[in-house]
Design an enzyme around this catalytic site. Structure first.
Site, mmCIF file in Angstrom:
data_model
loop_
_atom_site.group_PDB
_atom_site.id
_atom_site.type_symbol
_atom_site.label_atom_id
_atom_site.label_comp_id
_atom_site.label_asym_id
_atom_site.label_seq_id
_atom_site.Cartn_x
_atom_site.Cartn_y
_atom_site.Cartn_z
ATOM 1 N N CYS A 192 8.492 -47.972 -16.680
ATOM 2 C CA CYS A 192 9.073 -47.548 -17.692
ATOM 3 C C CYS A 192 10.004 -48.509 -18.467
ATOM 4 C CB CYS A 192 9.778 -46.233 -17.344
ATOM 5 S SG CYS A 192 10.619 -45.289 -18.565
ATOM 6 N N LEU A 193 11.387 -48.293 -18.855
ATOM 7 C CA LEU A 193 12.225 -49.066 -19.488
ATOM 8 C C LEU A 193 12.119 -50.537 -18.856
ATOM 9 C CD1 LEU A 193 14.920 -46.783 -20.647
ATOM 10 C CD2 LEU A 193 13.145 -47.545 -21.948
#
Length: 625
Positions: A363-364
């Protein structure tokens, strides 16, 4: 002279406003007995000292009053910008007024729906057989699946509601001249209102609830009331403790054995204990997202990607992010790169004496890893041998449903709220994600717990999902503006150490994973890594969503994936052609990734020594509420 007087007046007004705000805050903190030093001493120092709060780049001295007022207003509007909502509805209503043909179509459709519903209602009364539906619910809509919804009058109630949903979908889309973003916002908010008013949410119109009440002699309402009171109590008291039967960090989840071998003000670095006699020479670093706790990759043993990779002979390291507080307000994206990814790489190469490592970001964390990798390529740092990205975007042109909450007005409003708090709160983050799947995460839960009186089923993934973290003010503002709003990374305008970086500089092999039903990082957006990185890209598209698609251990039922490698970005297919032409395979994608990673991990060697006298995993940062 006149200008100086105006500045003085504005500055004084800002100080008075700040003093009033501090007064209210002091009273609240005194009630909680949260301070040890005299309150008025702190207030006096705040008054006498110059205004030193940080504020957005676009602000000036006079903006303090704006930030304070917006921060207070955000508490009344659930952190939603009134201006953003007004702009969206004004755009839609104005253009609807300018579209007489659209209004005629909507009026005609309203009469047709009314007539259809009348005929359906009549046929339900005069015939014993179930008449043909006016509207068939979407496959993901599970609200009316129970057989009791097929009986009169509940079948007519549900069909009437679905016809209304259909009409409003037509009314809020396809209006000539409305911007795509405003159309999405209006459609989304109208759908939220309709979901709130769905007949499945009320005992008088829900046959399942009525049957449960008859069978239990109303005990479901009593238990539902107790469940609601307990949720209310925990919310008011900010109670983060879990019941005894819940999954707990360090006891049921995040229990892979290891040591915290390095820490700083932002991360703890965990090295996991090897379970094989020999390991691959190239260690593996996981960079999780800081929006949630790291143990999405180390859930219960049967769902732990960490445990799986350790069992395959890898020396595994994990970044555990600190849950920031108000004093961490000035942590930036550059701090997350330096104190996070780069500090971890420095520590791993020093501990293992390995010249290179493989890195995987979720993800991030994958976005940050891509930034770090491009920056390292720009400066000739070759310590990363390969990069794996799990549901991670580097191009935010099509960021998915989260873009509903992102525009200039909303970001400015969030900046005021974060400026006041020093961070974006966990409840504010969780609320946005819950709204994206309100039927599954809000209304179905309230139906089961409050109306049916059922106990919530515990799972490791649900426990992780509820364990949110805060976002530092400066970092989150930079992330929203530079990545989400302006797409600087994909378009070559992102800077590290004063130099612009380019994803095309990345020459190491990439393994990217997209998940089919991802609403946070849509797989077609993740797929764009093919044209942005000038290197070999292996892309895997797996079944499931943003979380469940990544947590896909071997043996998990109903899992499948597609995988293919492209060596040249100029000959890469578009996403839809790729999906249509690549063969589907049954099972988990984990073994396919491990097989790919094995080719980049060198020969087998004895495991590197584990540092003695170091804290045991999972460490203290993951325990921070």
């Amino acid at each position: 002279m006149k200008r100086d007087v105006l500045i003085c007046i504005k500055s004084t007004a800002a100080r008075i406003t700040m003093l009033v705000a501090l007064l209210f805050r002091e009273v609240a903190m005194l009630e909680k007995n949260s301070y040890d030093s005299p309150p008025f001493e702190r207030m006096a120092s705040a008054w006498l000292a110059p205004l030193t709060y940080d504020y957005p780049e676009s602000a000036n001295e006079s903006a303090y009053l704006d930030l304070m007022s917006n921060a207070w207003l955000g508490r009344l509007t659930y952190n939603i910008s009134p201006a953003a909502m007004f702009n969206a509805y004004a755009d839609w209503l104005t253009h609807l007024c300018l579209s007489p043909s659209k209004r005629m179509v909507l009026l005609q459709k309203a009469w047709q729906n009314c007539w259809q519903w009348h005929l359906y209602n009549r046929n339900c009364v005069v015939t014993e057989d179930q008449p043909q539906y006016c509207v068939t619910p979407l496959s993901q809509d599970q609200r009316f699946n129970d057989p009791s919804w097929k009986k009169w009058p509940f079948n007519t109630i549900s069909q009437g509601f679905l016809l209304q949903e259909q009409w409003w979908q037509r009314a809020t889309t396809g209006v000539r001249g409305v911007s795509k973003h405003h159309e999405d916002v209006v459609t989304f908010t109208v759908r939220q209102l309709l979901d709130t008013l769905a007949p499945s949410n009320f005992p008088l119109t829900n046959p399942v609830v009525q049957q449960a009440a008859i069978q239990s002699w109303g005990h479901n309402f009593v238990q539902g009331w107790l469940n609601a009171v307990e949720d209310w109590r925990r919310s008011i008291a900010s109670d983060t403790t879990e019941p005894d039967d819940a999954f707990k960090v360090g006891r049921d989840i995040a229990i892979s054995p290891g040591k915290v071998v390095f820490h700083n003000n932002l991360i703890e670095l965990i090295q996991y204990t090897p379970t094989t006699k020999t390991v691959h020479a190239v260690p593996l670093l996981f960079v999780p997202a800081w929006i949630m706790k790291y143990y999405i990759l180390d859930l219960s043993p049967q769902n732990s990607l960490v445990r799986y990779m350790v069992s395959q002979g890898y020396t595994v390291f994990m970044i555990s992010w600190k849950n920031p507080l108000a004093e961490d307000r000035n942590l930036s994206m550059e701090d997350y790169r330096k104190l996070g990814v780069m500090a971890a790489i420095d520590a791993i190469t020093e501990l293992t004496h390995a010249p290179q490592l493989n890195a995987a970001g979720y993800c991030l964390g994958g976005t940050l890893l891509s930034i770090a990798s491009a920056s390292m390529a720009c400066h000739g740092d070759e310590r990363i041998a390969s990069m794996s990205l799990f549901a991670a975007q580097v191009d935010f042109e099509e960021p998915g449903e989260l873009s509903l909450f992102i525009d200039e007005s909303q970001i400015s409003f969030l900046e005021a709220i974060m400026w006041d708090q020093g961070y974006l709160d966990t409840k504010q983050m969780a609320g946005a994600f819950q709204l994206l799947r309100s039927n599954d995460l809000i209304w179905s839960r309230r139906l089961n717990q409050y109306l049916l009186g059922l106990s919530e089923k515990k799972s490791d993934l649900m426990t992780w999902n509820a364990d949110a973290t805060r976002m530092p003010y400066r970092m989150h503002s930079e992330y929203l503006r530079h990545l989400f709003l302006h797409n600087d990374l994909a378009e070559g305008r992102y800077f590290t150490e004063g130099k612009s970086i380019h994803l095309t500089d990345i020459s190491i092999p990439i393994f990217a994973v997209g998940t089919l039903t991802d609403h946070v990082a849509p797989w077609r957006s993740v797929f764009k890594i093919h044209r942005l990185a000038d290197t070999e890209v292996t892309f895997a598209l797996t079944s499931g969503g943003h979380n469940a698609g990544v947590v896909s251990p071997p043996g998990h039922p109903d899992r499948s994936y597609q995988i293919a490698t492209h060596a040249d970005k100029d000959h890469a297919m578009d996403a839809d052609t790729w999906q249509a032409t690549v063969a589907r395979k049954e099972g988990s994608w984990w073994p396919a990734w491990e097989s790919w990673l094995r080719m980049k991990s060198g020969k087998r060697i004895p495991p590197p020594p584990m540092p003695a006298h170091k804290p045991a995993a999972p460490g203290k940062y993951v325990m921070q509420p």
